[in-house]
Design a protein around this motif. Sequence first.
Motif, PDB file in Angstrom:
ATOM      1  N   GLN A 260       0.996  -1.214  -0.242  1.00  0.00           N
ATOM      2  CA  GLN A 260       0.141   0.015  -0.095  1.00  0.00           C
ATOM      3  C   GLN A 260       0.928   1.072   0.046  1.00  0.00           C
ATOM      4  OE1 GLN A 260      -3.082   0.195  -0.490  1.00  0.00           O
ATOM      5  NE2 GLN A 260      -3.800   2.165   0.225  1.00  0.00           N
ATOM      6  N   VAL A 261       0.547   2.216  -0.875  1.00  0.00           N
ATOM      7  CA  VAL A 261       1.403   3.410  -1.007  1.00  0.00           C
ATOM      8  C   VAL A 261       0.877   4.506   0.163  1.00  0.00           C
ATOM      9  CG1 VAL A 261       1.855   5.425  -2.495  1.00  0.00           C
ATOM     10  CG2 VAL A 261       1.618   3.055  -3.390  1.00  0.00           C
ATOM     11  N   GLN A 262       1.645   5.047   0.773  1.00  0.00           N
ATOM     12  CA  GLN A 262       1.301   6.004   1.704  1.00  0.00           C
ATOM     13  C   GLN A 262       2.046   7.390   1.360  1.00  0.00           C
ATOM     14  OE1 GLN A 262       2.120   4.017   5.678  1.00  0.00           O
ATOM     15  NE2 GLN A 262      -0.188   4.055   5.930  1.00  0.00           N
ATOM     16  N   LEU A 263       1.379   8.426   1.388  1.00  0.00           N
ATOM     17  CA  LEU A 263       2.103   9.825   1.228  1.00  0.00           C
ATOM     18  C   LEU A 263       1.897  10.530   2.606  1.00  0.00           C
ATOM     19  CD1 LEU A 263       0.499  10.334  -2.387  1.00  0.00           C
ATOM     20  CD2 LEU A 263       2.683   9.515  -1.759  1.00  0.00           C
ATOM     21  N   VAL A 264       3.046  11.026   2.987  1.00  0.00           N
ATOM     22  CA  VAL A 264       2.842  11.859   4.204  1.00  0.00           C
ATOM     23  C   VAL A 264       3.434  13.537   4.100  1.00  0.00           C
ATOM     24  CG1 VAL A 264       3.471  11.999   6.459  1.00  0.00           C
ATOM     25  CG2 VAL A 264       3.136   9.985   5.534  1.00  0.00           C
ATOM     26  N   GLU A 265       2.644  14.247   3.979  1.00  0.00           N
ATOM     27  CA  GLU A 265       3.050  15.768   3.709  1.00  0.00           C
ATOM     28  C   GLU A 265       3.325  16.627   4.975  1.00  0.00           C
ATOM     29  OE1 GLU A 265      -0.833  15.393   1.034  1.00  0.00           O
ATOM     30  OE2 GLU A 265      -0.213  14.665   3.035  1.00  0.00           O
ATOM     31  N   SER A 266       4.401  17.448   4.818  1.00  0.00           N
ATOM     32  CA  SER A 266       4.823  18.153   5.695  1.00  0.00           C
ATOM     33  C   SER A 266       5.320  19.623   5.577  1.00  0.00           C
ATOM     34  CB  SER A 266       5.973  17.573   6.839  1.00  0.00           C
ATOM     35  OG  SER A 266       7.254  17.406   5.851  1.00  0.00           O
ATOM     36  N   GLY A 267       5.501  20.466   6.532  1.00  0.00           N
ATOM     37  CA  GLY A 267       6.040  21.862   6.194  1.00  0.00           C
ATOM     38  C   GLY A 267       4.964  22.985   6.100  1.00  0.00           C
ATOM     39  N   GLY A 268       3.654  22.500   5.930  1.00  0.00           N
ATOM     40  CA  GLY A 268       2.588  23.458   6.449  1.00  0.00           C
ATOM     41  C   GLY A 268       2.656  24.400   7.474  1.00  0.00           C
ATOM     42  N   GLY A 269       2.247  25.494   7.465  1.00  0.00           N
ATOM     43  CA  GLY A 269       1.919  26.482   8.511  1.00  0.00           C
ATOM     44  C   GLY A 269       1.395  27.616   8.399  1.00  0.00           C
ATOM     45  N   LEU A 270       1.647  28.766   9.440  1.00  0.00           N
ATOM     46  CA  LEU A 270       1.161  30.218   9.232  1.00  0.00           C
ATOM     47  C   LEU A 270       2.323  30.962   8.838  1.00  0.00           C
ATOM     48  CD1 LEU A 270      -1.142  32.249  10.026  1.00  0.00           C
ATOM     49  CD2 LEU A 270      -0.047  32.125  12.025  1.00  0.00           C
ATOM     50  N   VAL A 271       1.894  31.827   7.681  1.00  0.00           N
ATOM     51  CA  VAL A 271       3.250  32.532   7.268  1.00  0.00           C
ATOM     52  C   VAL A 271       2.363  33.977   6.695  1.00  0.00           C
ATOM     53  CG1 VAL A 271       2.854  31.688   4.715  1.00  0.00           C
ATOM     54  CG2 VAL A 271       5.110  32.526   5.684  1.00  0.00           C
ATOM     55  N   GLN A 272       3.194  35.137   6.912  1.00  0.00           N
ATOM     56  CA  GLN A 272       2.577  36.303   6.498  1.00  0.00           C
ATOM     57  C   GLN A 272       2.648  36.238   4.996  1.00  0.00           C
ATOM     58  OE1 GLN A 272       4.698  39.499   8.752  1.00  0.00           O
ATOM     59  NE2 GLN A 272       3.444  39.339  10.281  1.00  0.00           N
ATOM     60  N   ALA A 273       2.001  37.284   4.388  1.00  0.00           N
ATOM     61  CA  ALA A 273       1.993  37.399   2.834  1.00  0.00           C
ATOM     62  C   ALA A 273       3.196  38.016   2.487  1.00  0.00           C
ATOM     63  CB  ALA A 273       0.624  38.465   2.722  1.00  0.00           C
ATOM     64  N   GLY A 274       3.665  37.569   1.330  1.00  0.00           N
ATOM     65  CA  GLY A 274       5.179  37.694   0.714  1.00  0.00           C
ATOM     66  C   GLY A 274       6.154  36.737   1.450  1.00  0.00           C
ATOM     67  N   GLY A 275       5.749  35.811   2.287  1.00  0.00           N
ATOM     68  CA  GLY A 275       6.600  34.852   2.971  1.00  0.00           C
ATOM     69  C   GLY A 275       6.725  33.650   2.069  1.00  0.00           C
ATOM     70  N   SER A 276       7.568  32.838   2.604  1.00  0.00           N
ATOM     71  CA  SER A 276       7.770  31.338   1.880  1.00  0.00           C
ATOM     72  C   SER A 276       7.673  30.373   2.569  1.00  0.00           C
ATOM     73  CB  SER A 276       9.247  31.347   1.391  1.00  0.00           C
ATOM     74  OG  SER A 276       9.452  32.322   0.319  1.00  0.00           O
ATOM     75  N   LEU A 277       7.002  29.069   2.033  1.00  0.00           N
ATOM     76  CA  LEU A 277       7.154  27.655   2.644  1.00  0.00           C
ATOM     77  C   LEU A 277       7.490  26.727   1.766  1.00  0.00           C
ATOM     78  CD1 LEU A 277       3.407  27.719   4.580  1.00  0.00           C
ATOM     79  CD2 LEU A 277       5.778  27.805   5.820  1.00  0.00           C
ATOM     80  N   ARG A 278       8.026  25.656   2.303  1.00  0.00           N
ATOM     81  CA  ARG A 278       8.553  24.545   1.458  1.00  0.00           C
ATOM     82  C   ARG A 278       7.735  23.236   1.847  1.00  0.00           C
ATOM     83  NH1 ARG A 278      14.052  21.475  -0.229  1.00  0.00           N
ATOM     84  NH2 ARG A 278      14.092  20.578   1.966  1.00  0.00           N
ATOM     85  N   LEU A 279       6.998  22.648   1.187  1.00  0.00           N
ATOM     86  CA  LEU A 279       6.133  21.383   1.569  1.00  0.00           C
ATOM     87  C   LEU A 279       7.166  20.417   0.982  1.00  0.00           C
ATOM     88  CD1 LEU A 279       2.510  22.551   0.674  1.00  0.00           C
ATOM     89  CD2 LEU A 279       3.796  23.100   2.521  1.00  0.00           C
ATOM     90  N   SER A 280       6.761  19.278   1.722  1.00  0.00           N
ATOM     91  CA  SER A 280       7.517  18.064   1.584  1.00  0.00           C
ATOM     92  C   SER A 280       6.589  16.913   1.505  1.00  0.00           C
ATOM     93  CB  SER A 280       8.606  17.662   2.446  1.00  0.00           C
ATOM     94  OG  SER A 280       9.707  18.614   2.420  1.00  0.00           O
ATOM     95  N   CYS A 281       6.784  15.754   0.701  1.00  0.00           N
ATOM     96  CA  CYS A 281       5.712  14.746   0.464  1.00  0.00           C
ATOM     97  C   CYS A 281       6.765  13.359   0.556  1.00  0.00           C
ATOM     98  CB  CYS A 281       4.781  14.950  -0.470  1.00  0.00           C
ATOM     99  SG  CYS A 281       3.964  13.281  -0.656  1.00  0.00           S
ATOM    100  N   VAL A 282       6.682  12.565   1.436  1.00  0.00           N
ATOM    101  CA  VAL A 282       7.378  11.551   1.460  1.00  0.00           C
ATOM    102  C   VAL A 282       6.574  10.399   1.330  1.00  0.00           C
ATOM    103  CG1 VAL A 282       8.893   9.855   2.567  1.00  0.00           C
ATOM    104  CG2 VAL A 282       9.039  12.436   3.353  1.00  0.00           C
ATOM    105  N   ALA A 283       6.995   9.443   0.111  1.00  0.00           N
ATOM    106  CA  ALA A 283       6.304   8.411  -0.018  1.00  0.00           C
ATOM    107  C   ALA A 283       6.824   7.086   0.075  1.00  0.00           C
ATOM    108  CB  ALA A 283       6.055   8.284  -1.644  1.00  0.00           C
TER     109      ALA A 283
END
Length: 124
Positions: free
Chosen positions: A1-24
């Motif tokens: 069975q394939v599982q995908l787990v995301e991380s890296g979300g959160g609260l950021v101000q406008a103009g900011g940056s985030l990097r999301l990751s997804c491990v399979a």
Amino acid sequence: QVQLVESGGGLVQAGGSLRLSCVASGRTFSSYAMGWFRQAPGKEREFVATINWIGNSIYYGDFVKGRFTISRDNAKNTVYLQMNSLKPEDTAVYYCARRDYSGTGSRPDEYAYWGQGTQVTVSS
């Protein structure tokens, strides 16, 4: 069975940056295309980005306009979404997904496996 787990979300101000990751899970990650979608409350799931099995074919949703970058590291079974210049309208739950094919796809029904999602909130 394939599982995908995301991380890296959160609260950021406008103009900011985030990097999301997804491990399979699984040993065949490198054979399949991956995608990112998002869904805001009361809205349909929206295509964000897709990348083919080897990373040389990439497409983005029209709203991205050069702000996001999708990439993958097949040695780590991971796909990334670098998000820059974030806007309040980018607020949504972001999902990664895997196709059962090597080529890219932009529709949710083209994807067989989905992660649980990670919340991204952009404040003004």
